[in-house]
Scaffold this motif. Sequence first.
Motif, PDB file in Angstrom:
ATOM      1  N   VAL A  48       0.842  -1.207   0.000  1.00  0.00           N
ATOM      2  CA  VAL A  48       0.000   0.000   0.000  1.00  0.00           C
ATOM      3  C   VAL A  48       0.873   1.252   0.000  1.00  0.00           C
ATOM      4  CG1 VAL A  48      -1.685   1.328   1.324  1.00  0.00           C
ATOM      5  CG2 VAL A  48      -1.996  -1.139   1.025  1.00  0.00           C
ATOM      6  N   ALA A  49       1.920   1.272   0.785  1.00  0.00           N
ATOM      7  CA  ALA A  49       2.806   2.441   0.839  1.00  0.00           C
ATOM      8  C   ALA A  49       3.406   2.738  -0.535  1.00  0.00           C
ATOM      9  CB  ALA A  49       3.907   2.224   1.870  1.00  0.00           C
ATOM     10  N   GLN A  50       3.842   1.699  -1.252  1.00  0.00           N
ATOM     11  CA  GLN A  50       4.444   1.905  -2.575  1.00  0.00           C
ATOM     12  C   GLN A  50       3.396   2.313  -3.603  1.00  0.00           C
ATOM     13  OE1 GLN A  50       7.760   1.852  -3.339  1.00  0.00           O
ATOM     14  NE2 GLN A  50       7.067   2.687  -5.304  1.00  0.00           N
ATOM     15  N   LEU A  51       2.264   1.615  -3.616  1.00  0.00           N
ATOM     16  CA  LEU A  51       1.231   1.909  -4.612  1.00  0.00           C
ATOM     17  C   LEU A  51       0.643   3.298  -4.437  1.00  0.00           C
ATOM     18  CD1 LEU A  51      -0.599  -1.521  -4.826  1.00  0.00           C
ATOM     19  CD2 LEU A  51       1.026  -0.541  -6.452  1.00  0.00           C
ATOM     20  N   SER A  52       0.652   3.802  -3.230  1.00  0.00           N
ATOM     21  CA  SER A  52       0.114   5.147  -2.997  1.00  0.00           C
ATOM     22  C   SER A  52       0.980   6.225  -3.649  1.00  0.00           C
ATOM     23  CB  SER A  52      -0.044   5.415  -1.502  1.00  0.00           C
ATOM     24  OG  SER A  52       1.212   5.510  -0.862  1.00  0.00           O
ATOM     25  N   LYS A  53       2.209   5.865  -4.020  1.00  0.00           N
ATOM     26  CA  LYS A  53       3.133   6.810  -4.678  1.00  0.00           C
ATOM     27  C   LYS A  53       3.198   6.617  -6.186  1.00  0.00           C
ATOM     28  CE  LYS A  53       6.295   5.527  -1.430  1.00  0.00           C
ATOM     29  NZ  LYS A  53       7.666   5.323  -0.991  1.00  0.00           N
ATOM     30  N   ASP A  54       2.703   5.487  -6.679  1.00  0.00           N
ATOM     31  CA  ASP A  54       2.851   5.129  -8.087  1.00  0.00           C
ATOM     32  C   ASP A  54       1.542   5.295  -8.851  1.00  0.00           C
ATOM     33  OD1 ASP A  54       5.467   4.408  -7.596  1.00  0.00           O
ATOM     34  OD2 ASP A  54       5.035   2.259  -7.452  1.00  0.00           O
ATOM     35  N   PRO A  55       1.617   5.400 -10.180  1.00  0.00           N
ATOM     36  CA  PRO A  55       0.380   5.365 -10.974  1.00  0.00           C
ATOM     37  C   PRO A  55      -0.241   3.971 -10.873  1.00  0.00           C
ATOM     38  CG  PRO A  55       2.309   5.593 -12.404  1.00  0.00           C
ATOM     39  CD  PRO A  55       2.801   5.595 -10.995  1.00  0.00           C
ATOM     40  N   PRO A  56      -1.549   3.862 -11.085  1.00  0.00           N
ATOM     41  CA  PRO A  56      -2.206   2.554 -10.990  1.00  0.00           C
ATOM     42  C   PRO A  56      -1.603   1.546 -11.967  1.00  0.00           C
ATOM     43  CG  PRO A  56      -3.840   4.305 -11.095  1.00  0.00           C
ATOM     44  CD  PRO A  56      -2.502   4.933 -11.377  1.00  0.00           C
ATOM     45  N   PRO A  57      -1.442   0.300 -11.518  1.00  0.00           N
ATOM     46  CA  PRO A  57      -0.893  -0.728 -12.400  1.00  0.00           C
ATOM     47  C   PRO A  57      -1.963  -1.276 -13.349  1.00  0.00           C
ATOM     48  CG  PRO A  57      -1.411  -1.697 -10.288  1.00  0.00           C
ATOM     49  CD  PRO A  57      -1.686  -0.212 -10.167  1.00  0.00           C
ATOM     50  N   ALA A  58      -1.502  -1.956 -14.364  1.00  0.00           N
ATOM     51  CA  ALA A  58      -2.389  -2.713 -15.259  1.00  0.00           C
ATOM     52  C   ALA A  58      -2.754  -4.014 -14.547  1.00  0.00           C
ATOM     53  CB  ALA A  58      -1.657  -3.002 -16.565  1.00  0.00           C
ATOM     54  N   PRO A  59      -3.692  -4.763 -15.095  1.00  0.00           N
ATOM     55  CA  PRO A  59      -3.957  -6.084 -14.515  1.00  0.00           C
ATOM     56  C   PRO A  59      -2.661  -6.902 -14.484  1.00  0.00           C
ATOM     57  CG  PRO A  59      -5.680  -5.517 -16.061  1.00  0.00           C
ATOM     58  CD  PRO A  59      -4.604  -4.456 -16.200  1.00  0.00           C
ATOM     59  N   PRO A  60      -2.538  -7.784 -13.511  1.00  0.00           N
ATOM     60  CA  PRO A  60      -1.278  -8.526 -13.360  1.00  0.00           C
ATOM     61  C   PRO A  60      -1.079  -9.565 -14.447  1.00  0.00           C
ATOM     62  CG  PRO A  60      -2.932  -9.425 -11.903  1.00  0.00           C
ATOM     63  CD  PRO A  60      -3.550  -8.197 -12.539  1.00  0.00           C
ATOM     64  N   SER A  61       0.177  -9.899 -14.665  1.00  0.00           N
ATOM     65  CA  SER A  61       0.472 -11.012 -15.569  1.00  0.00           C
ATOM     66  C   SER A  61       0.268 -12.337 -14.838  1.00  0.00           C
ATOM     67  CB  SER A  61       1.891 -10.911 -16.120  1.00  0.00           C
ATOM     68  OG  SER A  61       2.837 -10.957 -15.078  1.00  0.00           O
ATOM     69  N   TYR A  62       0.322 -12.299 -13.505  1.00  0.00           N
ATOM     70  CA  TYR A  62       0.071 -13.478 -12.685  1.00  0.00           C
ATOM     71  C   TYR A  62      -0.458 -13.016 -11.344  1.00  0.00           C
ATOM     72  CZ  TYR A  62       0.791 -17.567  -9.762  1.00  0.00           C
ATOM     73  OH  TYR A  62       0.585 -18.607  -8.898  1.00  0.00           O
ATOM     74  N   HIS A  63      -1.372 -13.774 -10.777  1.00  0.00           N
ATOM     75  CA  HIS A  63      -1.843 -13.509  -9.423  1.00  0.00           C
ATOM     76  C   HIS A  63      -2.223 -14.832  -8.769  1.00  0.00           C
ATOM     77  CE1 HIS A  63      -5.712 -13.967 -11.435  1.00  0.00           C
ATOM     78  NE2 HIS A  63      -6.175 -14.307 -10.244  1.00  0.00           N
ATOM     79  N   GLU A  64      -2.270 -14.794  -7.455  1.00  0.00           N
ATOM     80  CA  GLU A  64      -2.700 -15.962  -6.680  1.00  0.00           C
ATOM     81  C   GLU A  64      -3.593 -15.460  -5.554  1.00  0.00           C
ATOM     82  OE1 GLU A  64      -0.687 -19.371  -3.830  1.00  0.00           O
ATOM     83  OE2 GLU A  64       0.558 -18.374  -5.326  1.00  0.00           O
ATOM     84  N   VAL A  65      -4.677 -16.164  -5.313  1.00  0.00           N
ATOM     85  CA  VAL A  65      -5.615 -15.817  -4.254  1.00  0.00           C
ATOM     86  C   VAL A  65      -5.559 -16.900  -3.184  1.00  0.00           C
ATOM     87  CG1 VAL A  65      -8.043 -15.394  -3.699  1.00  0.00           C
ATOM     88  CG2 VAL A  65      -7.112 -14.612  -5.890  1.00  0.00           C
ATOM     89  N   ARG A  66      -5.465 -16.482  -1.933  1.00  0.00           N
ATOM     90  CA  ARG A  66      -5.533 -17.411  -0.794  1.00  0.00           C
ATOM     91  C   ARG A  66      -6.524 -16.844   0.210  1.00  0.00           C
ATOM     92  NH1 ARG A  66       0.591 -19.360   0.717  1.00  0.00           N
ATOM     93  NH2 ARG A  66       1.016 -20.292  -1.321  1.00  0.00           N
ATOM     94  N   ASP A  67      -7.392 -17.686   0.675  1.00  0.00           N
ATOM     95  CA  ASP A  67      -8.398 -17.269   1.662  1.00  0.00           C
ATOM     96  C   ASP A  67      -9.199 -16.072   1.180  1.00  0.00           C
ATOM     97  OD1 ASP A  67      -7.394 -19.284   3.413  1.00  0.00           O
ATOM     98  OD2 ASP A  67      -5.863 -17.895   4.145  1.00  0.00           O
ATOM     99  N   GLY A  68      -9.416 -15.981  -0.132  1.00  0.00           N
ATOM    100  CA  GLY A  68     -10.192 -14.897  -0.706  1.00  0.00           C
ATOM    101  C   GLY A  68      -9.444 -13.581  -0.847  1.00  0.00           C
ATOM    102  N   LEU A  69      -8.158 -13.568  -0.522  1.00  0.00           N
ATOM    103  CA  LEU A  69      -7.339 -12.348  -0.584  1.00  0.00           C
ATOM    104  C   LEU A  69      -6.208 -12.540  -1.589  1.00  0.00           C
ATOM    105  CD1 LEU A  69      -7.006 -11.759   3.260  1.00  0.00           C
ATOM    106  CD2 LEU A  69      -8.634 -10.672   1.702  1.00  0.00           C
TER     107      LEU A  69
END
Length: 78
Positions: A48-69
């Motif tokens: 969150v600290a890094q993303l609050s300084k950067d422009p929004p990213p594109a959808p990821p090239s890879y992601h993983e969900v655990r426990d709905g997060l």
Amino acid sequence: MAEQVPAVSDVLDAIERRNWPRLERLLHPDIHWTTAAEEDLRGALEVVAQLSKDPPPAPPSYHEVRDGLIYRWIDCPG
């Protein structure tokens, strides 16, 4: 590109709206996020600290969900 699932859409929406408390709730506490610049971020607070300084990213090239997060996110290189 990874299939976009509701968890990814929710994360991108929270980032776009700059809703950092909501974003933190959507991320697994032990998230591993790799930015487009290949910077490794660990933990929801660091992400969150890094993303609050950067422009929004594109959808990821890879992601993983655990426990709905989101547990793993790899930005598209760029």
